[in-house]
Design a protein around this motif. Structure first.
Motif, PDB file in Angstrom:
ATOM      1  N   ILE A  61      52.537 106.726 119.342  1.00  0.00           N
ATOM      2  CA  ILE A  61      51.625 107.695 119.952  1.00  0.00           C
ATOM      3  C   ILE A  61      50.497 107.980 118.964  1.00  0.00           C
ATOM      4  CG2 ILE A  61      51.371 110.023 120.890  1.00  0.00           C
ATOM      5  CD1 ILE A  61      53.093 108.310 122.684  1.00  0.00           C
ATOM      6  N   GLY A  62      49.387 107.313 119.129  1.00  0.00           N
ATOM      7  CA  GLY A  62      48.231 107.543 118.274  1.00  0.00           C
ATOM      8  C   GLY A  62      48.262 106.719 117.006  1.00  0.00           C
ATOM      9  N   VAL A  63      47.306 107.012 116.144  1.00  0.00           N
ATOM     10  CA  VAL A  63      47.189 106.344 114.854  1.00  0.00           C
ATOM     11  C   VAL A  63      47.732 107.302 113.804  1.00  0.00           C
ATOM     12  CG1 VAL A  63      45.569 105.391 113.176  1.00  0.00           C
ATOM     13  CG2 VAL A  63      45.158 105.065 115.618  1.00  0.00           C
ATOM     14  N   ALA A  64      48.524 106.780 112.877  1.00  0.00           N
ATOM     15  CA  ALA A  64      49.142 107.647 111.872  1.00  0.00           C
ATOM     16  C   ALA A  64      49.102 107.001 110.498  1.00  0.00           C
ATOM     17  CB  ALA A  64      50.587 107.935 112.255  1.00  0.00           C
ATOM     18  N   ASN A  65      48.831 107.824 109.496  1.00  0.00           N
ATOM     19  CA  ASN A  65      48.992 107.427 108.102  1.00  0.00           C
ATOM     20  C   ASN A  65      50.368 107.932 107.694  1.00  0.00           C
ATOM     21  OD1 ASN A  65      46.151 106.553 107.312  1.00  0.00           O
ATOM     22  ND2 ASN A  65      45.763 108.579 108.143  1.00  0.00           N
ATOM     23  N   LEU A  66      51.269 107.042 107.354  1.00  0.00           N
ATOM     24  CA  LEU A  66      52.635 107.425 106.996  1.00  0.00           C
ATOM     25  C   LEU A  66      52.855 107.217 105.505  1.00  0.00           C
ATOM     26  CD1 LEU A  66      54.501 105.832 110.024  1.00  0.00           C
ATOM     27  CD2 LEU A  66      53.732 108.186 109.759  1.00  0.00           C
ATOM     28  N   MET A  67      53.360 108.264 104.851  1.00  0.00           N
ATOM     29  CA  MET A  67      53.603 108.210 103.412  1.00  0.00           C
ATOM     30  C   MET A  67      55.012 108.718 103.137  1.00  0.00           C
ATOM     31  SD  MET A  67      50.062 110.000 102.219  1.00  0.00           S
ATOM     32  CE  MET A  67      49.056 109.017 101.152  1.00  0.00           C
ATOM     33  N   PRO A  68      55.884 107.861 102.610  1.00  0.00           N
ATOM     34  CA  PRO A  68      57.222 108.333 102.273  1.00  0.00           C
ATOM     35  C   PRO A  68      57.163 109.294 101.086  1.00  0.00           C
ATOM     36  CG  PRO A  68      56.951 106.030 101.649  1.00  0.00           C
ATOM     37  CD  PRO A  68      55.702 106.443 102.339  1.00  0.00           C
ATOM     38  N   GLY A  69      58.012 110.310 101.144  1.00  0.00           N
ATOM     39  CA  GLY A  69      58.050 111.292 100.077  1.00  0.00           C
ATOM     40  C   GLY A  69      59.415 111.913  99.947  1.00  0.00           C
ATOM     41  N   VAL A  70      59.491 112.952  99.138  1.00  0.00           N
ATOM     42  CA  VAL A  70      60.742 113.682  98.909  1.00  0.00           C
ATOM     43  C   VAL A  70      60.465 115.159  99.162  1.00  0.00           C
ATOM     44  CG1 VAL A  70      62.464 114.327  97.185  1.00  0.00           C
ATOM     45  CG2 VAL A  70      61.545 112.000  97.218  1.00  0.00           C
TER      46      VAL A  70
END
Length: 175
Positions: A61-70
């Motif tokens: 759903i849409g465009v997303a910037n995904l960044m793994p984190g804690v």
């Protein structure tokens, strides 16, 4: 839009199956996102878009910037997240909505929508949720300018007003 108008005018309930995310958001009171026959999330269009249940939904759903984190911890309705930027770079520390059910120390994924990221050309006095990057590419799309900004090991997509003057290699601040 015409189908939605007719549906309301006639007063019927209908199920519409589509792989077009825009149609799903426009036509639905309730959306069911499925992957390989397995339900990933059920909710109204705004919730599905703003608070995706997982990375599949965020990308679908849409465009997303995904960044793994804690997850570092919580502050009321917000959570503090640390995102590693790569060797030689200090990690980002951000405050975000979400992380429902997550506990400190748990891995989480930060989802940044391009239209929610503001580009600044000078470092703001308030550096909460601000990170520095370098423009790698721009694409003129008429009503907006799509920019790619390198932030550590991430290539972050943003959208800004089409009249902005911005060029590759330019240093910017995202918030």
């Amino acid at each position: 839009v015409e189908l939605v108008r007719l549906q309301k005018e006639v007063g019927i309930t209908s199920i519409y199956v589509t792989q077009d995310q825009s149609e799903a958001l426009v036509m639905s009171d309730r959306v069911v996102v499925m992957n390989n026959g397995v339900i990933q999330q059920i909710g109204d269009p705004q919730t599905i878009y703003a608070r995706p249940a997982n990375t599949f939904v965020a990308n679908f759903i849409g465009v997303a910037n995904l960044m793994p984190g804690v997850l570092l911890g919580r502050s009321g309705n917000y959570c503090d997240v640390e995102v590693a930027l790569g060797e030689g770079r200090a990690p980002l520390r951000l405050r975000a909505a979400g992380c429902d059910g997550a506990v400190a120390g748990q891995k989480v994924t930060l989802c940044l929508r391009p239209e929610d990221i503001e580009i600044r050309f000078e470092k703001p006095a308030d550096d909460t949720n601000m990170f520095e990057g370098e423009v790698t590419d721009t694409v003129y799309l008429g009503s907006l300018l799509e920019c790619r900004v390198k932030v550590g090991r991430y290539d972050v997509g943003t959208q800004i007003d089409h009249y902005e003057q911005i060029a590759p290699r330019q240093k910017v601040f995202l918030s």
